[in-house]
Design a protein around this motif. Structure first.
Motif, mmCIF file in Angstrom:
data_model
loop_
_atom_site.group_PDB
_atom_site.id
_atom_site.type_symbol
_atom_site.label_atom_id
_atom_site.label_comp_id
_atom_site.label_asym_id
_atom_site.label_seq_id
_atom_site.Cartn_x
_atom_site.Cartn_y
_atom_site.Cartn_z
ATOM 1 N N GLU A 297 0.831 -1.201 0.000
ATOM 2 C CA GLU A 297 0.000 0.000 0.000
ATOM 3 C C GLU A 297 0.871 1.260 0.000
ATOM 4 O O GLU A 297 0.620 2.230 0.711
ATOM 5 N N LEU A 298 1.893 1.241 -0.838
ATOM 6 C CA LEU A 298 2.864 2.332 -0.866
ATOM 7 C C LEU A 298 2.205 3.673 -1.209
ATOM 8 O O LEU A 298 2.469 4.689 -0.555
ATOM 9 N N ASP A 299 1.349 3.665 -2.209
ATOM 10 C CA ASP A 299 0.704 4.913 -2.623
ATOM 11 C C ASP A 299 -0.106 5.523 -1.485
ATOM 12 O O ASP A 299 -0.106 6.747 -1.293
ATOM 13 N N LYS A 300 -0.775 4.665 -0.734
ATOM 14 C CA LYS A 300 -1.589 5.147 0.387
ATOM 15 C C LYS A 300 -0.711 5.783 1.458
ATOM 16 O O LYS A 300 -1.036 6.846 2.000
ATOM 17 N N LYS A 301 0.423 5.159 1.751
ATOM 18 C CA LYS A 301 1.317 5.691 2.771
ATOM 19 C C LYS A 301 1.946 7.012 2.344
ATOM 20 O O LYS A 301 2.199 7.891 3.170
ATOM 21 N N LEU A 302 2.203 7.160 1.050
ATOM 22 C CA LEU A 302 2.844 8.379 0.555
ATOM 23 C C LEU A 302 1.851 9.517 0.329
ATOM 24 O O LEU A 302 2.260 10.652 0.090
ATOM 25 N N SER A 303 0.567 9.233 0.429
ATOM 26 C CA SER A 303 -0.449 10.259 0.171
ATOM 27 C C SER A 303 -0.845 11.028 1.427
ATOM 28 O O SER A 303 -1.576 12.018 1.340
ATOM 29 N N VAL A 304 -0.364 10.625 2.603
ATOM 30 C CA VAL A 304 -0.739 11.324 3.835
ATOM 31 C C VAL A 304 -0.002 12.656 3.907
ATOM 32 O O VAL A 304 1.102 12.806 3.358
ATOM 33 N N PRO A 305 -0.555 13.660 4.590
ATOM 34 C CA PRO A 305 0.117 14.963 4.695
ATOM 35 C C PRO A 305 1.368 14.869 5.566
ATOM 36 O O PRO A 305 1.410 14.098 6.531
ATOM 37 N N VAL A 306 2.355 15.653 5.223
ATOM 38 C CA VAL A 306 3.623 15.609 5.948
ATOM 39 C C VAL A 306 3.444 15.994 7.416
ATOM 40 O O VAL A 306 4.190 15.523 8.283
ATOM 41 N N SER A 307 2.461 16.827 7.709
ATOM 42 C CA SER A 307 2.232 17.246 9.100
ATOM 43 C C SER A 307 1.886 16.076 10.005
ATOM 44 O O SER A 307 2.074 16.155 11.224
ATOM 45 N N SER A 308 1.407 14.975 9.416
ATOM 46 C CA SER A 308 0.979 13.833 10.233
ATOM 47 C C SER A 308 2.149 13.046 10.811
ATOM 48 O O SER A 308 1.956 12.238 11.726
ATOM 49 N N ILE A 309 3.360 13.245 10.308
ATOM 50 C CA ILE A 309 4.493 12.471 10.837
ATOM 51 C C ILE A 309 5.462 13.331 11.644
ATOM 52 O O ILE A 309 6.459 12.826 12.146
ATOM 53 N N ILE A 310 5.171 14.629 11.788
ATOM 54 C CA ILE A 310 6.039 15.489 12.599
ATOM 55 C C ILE A 310 5.956 15.066 14.064
ATOM 56 O O ILE A 310 4.878 14.810 14.585
ATOM 57 N N GLY A 311 7.087 14.998 14.703
ATOM 58 C CA GLY A 311 7.125 14.651 16.114
ATOM 59 C C GLY A 311 7.285 13.177 16.396
ATOM 60 O O GLY A 311 7.348 12.764 17.547
ATOM 61 N N HIS A 312 7.371 12.356 15.342
ATOM 62 C CA HIS A 312 7.568 10.927 15.541
ATOM 63 C C HIS A 312 9.022 10.586 15.831
ATOM 64 O O HIS A 312 9.357 9.461 16.154
ATOM 65 N N CYS A 313 9.912 11.566 15.662
ATOM 66 C CA CYS A 313 11.306 11.345 16.036
ATOM 67 C C CYS A 313 11.843 12.608 16.686
ATOM 68 O O CYS A 313 11.275 13.691 16.550
#
Length: 385
Positions: free
Chosen positions: A127-143
Motif C-alpha cells: 500500500e505504498l501509494d496510500k502511505k505516501l499520500s498522507v500529509p507531511v504534518s501527520s508524521i512530525i514529532g515521531h522522532c
C-alpha cells in the motif's frame, strides 16, 4: 636571541588575535551566500516532500503552516513575517527528514520494536501509494529531530554557534531581517522575513577556509590525541534488510550506521543494532542514502539487504550523491593516527557527516562525526584565546 624571542612573541600574540577574530565572526557571514530556505507546506504529501528533498539534494526540510493554527516544534513560535508590514505569514512547525518518510513507509512508527525477529519486509512496504499520500504534518514529532527546530540569531558569533552544534544539533535556521537584532544565541521564538539553513558542515567549511593558519596547532594532531574519536559504534550487518536498517536508525535516533560482516553473528542480529567495534567494515547505511531511493522503485528496493540497497542507489545517477555519480561507492575511513586536517578534508570533499575509524585490517575502531570535529576545534579556539 632577544630579538628572535620578541619576534616569536609578537607572532604568537598576532596568531592569538587572529583566533579571537575567527571565533567572533558572525553566523550571518556563513549563510550570506546560501540559497533561500527550502521548505514544504503542512499540506504537502509525503510523496511531494520526498520529491522536494531529492530535487534540492537536501536531507531535511522545515514544514510551514498558517500562523495561529499550530503549536510549533518543542512549543516554539518560529515565524516568517512580511518584510514591510511585519505581519506573520507562516509558522514553521517542525522538521522532516528522508529518514522520517522511509520509517513511516517501513512501518517503523513510534514504539515500533527493533529486533523482534520477524522478517516481513514484503508486507511492510505494501500500500505504498496510500502511505505516501498522507500529509507531511501527520508524521512530525515521531522522532527527536523533528522536534528539534532551532534558530540562531545572525549576530551570534562562531564560537557560540559551535557550542550549540557541538551538542549534536545538526542544523539551525538563521533569520534574516530579524526583529530581535540585539539578541544572540539559540532562540526558540523568532520572527523574520526570510531564513537560511545553517548546518554543521557549513561551519566546518567556513573554518577550513578562514581559520586554517590559526588552527595549525590542532589540525596537525591525530584525531585520537585530540579526543575526536567515539569508540562506541552501533552497526547493522550486511544481511540486514533496508527496512530493518531504517527501523534501527529511527529507534536509536541515528542518521547513519556502519555495515559490518555478519560472520559469527546469530540470525536475529539481522533485525537489530549490533556492537560494531572490532568487526569488519563493509559499508555505510545513512539518511543520505535514503534520499537517493526513487519513489517508483521503493517497494522493490526496501526489502533488499543494505548492501544491495546502497548499490541500487548509487547505480541511479539522477538520484545518487553528486560526487559519487558514475563511480563505485567508496568507504570514507581514517585511522586513529590520522590528522584532524586529513579527516576534515575527507568530510568536506566527500560530503559525509562522519568518518569511520578502522585499523590496518579494516576492522571498525570508532568514528569521527561532525559533532566531534566542532567540539574539539572549538575547545582549541577557546584555549588559544
Amino acid at each position: 636571541m632577544s630579538q628572535m624571542y620578541e619576534t616569536t612573541k609578537e607572532t604568537t600574540t598576532k596568531n592569538k588575535e587572529q583566533m579571537i577574530k575567527v571565533g567572533e565572526k558572525k553566523v550571518k557571514e556563513i549563510v550570506a551566500k546560501k540559497r533561500r530556505l527550502v521548505e514544504v507546506p503542512y499540506t504537502a504529501t509525503l510523496a511531494d516532500t520526498m520529491n522536494t528533498l531529492v530535487n534540492h539534494r537536501v536531507v531535511a526540510v522545515p514544514v510551514a503552516a498558517p500562523p495561529g493554527h499550530w503549536i510549533g516544534a518543542g512549543g516554539s513560535m518560529i515565524m516568517e513575517a512580511d518584510k514591510q508590514t511585519g505581519a506573520v505569514r507562516k509558522h514553521y512547525i517542525g522538521m522532516v527528514t528522508m529518514l522520517d518518510i522511509l520509517a513511516h513507509i517501513a512501518g517503523a512508527g513510534a514504539g515500533a520494536g527493533v529486533g523482534d525477529g520477524v522478517d516481513n519486509g514484503g508486507d511492510e512496504v505494501g500500500e505504498l501509494d496510500k502511505k505516501l499520500s498522507v500529509p507531511v504534518s501527520s508524521i512530525i514529532g515521531h522522532c527527536l529531530e523533528g522536534l528539534s527546530l532551532w534558530t540562531l540569531n545572525p549576530n551570534t558569533n562562531i564560537l557560540d554557534c559551535m557550542e550549540v552544534l557541538s551538542k549534536g544539533i545538526h542544523r539551525a535556521m538563521v533569520p534574516l531581517d530579524s526583529h530581535m537584532d540585539n539578541i544572540s544565541g539559540v532562540e526558540l521564538v523568532e520572527s523574520a522575513s526570510s531564513y537560511r539553513m545553517l548546518t554543521q558542515m557549513d561551519v566546518i567549511r567556513f573554518l577550513q577556509a578562514h581559520a586554517h593558519d590559526e588552527l595549525q596547532g590542532i589540525l596537525c594532531r591525530t584525531v585520537r590525541s585530540v579526543g575526536a574519536v567515539t569508540d562506541t559504534v552501533f552497526a547493522v550487518t550486511n544481511q540486514t534488510t533496508a527496512i530493518d536498517a531504517v527501523k534501527c536508525l529511527r529507534t536509536a535516533s541515528l542518521q547513519a550506521v556502519p555495515i559490518v560482516e555478519a560472520f559469527e553473528l546469530p540470525k536475529e542480529a539481522q533485525h537489530q543494532l549490533v556492537d560494531g567495534y572490532g568487526r569488519k567494515l563493509v559499508g555505510t547505511f545513512s539518511a543520505t542514502d535514503l534520499r537517493g531511493c526513487p519513489v517508483s522503485l521503493m517497494q522493490s528496493w526496501l526489502p533488499l539487504n543494505v548492501m544491495e540497497f546502497t548499490s541500487k542507489v548509487y547505480e541511479n545517477p539522477p538520484f545518487g550523491a553528486p560526487d559519487l555519480v558514475n563511480s563505485p561507492r567508496l568507504l570514507v575511513t581514517c585511522y586513529a593516527g590520522s590528522s584532524l586536517a586529513e579527516v576534515i578534508d575527507k568530510v568536506t570533499t566527500r560530503h559525509v557527516h562522519r568518518v569511520w575509524v578502522v585499523d590496518e585490517a579494516g576492522l571498525l575502531r570508532g568514528l569521527v562525526s561532525l559533532t566531534d570535529i566542532i567540539r574539539v576545534v572549538r575547545a582549541a579556539l577557546l584555549s588559544a584565546s
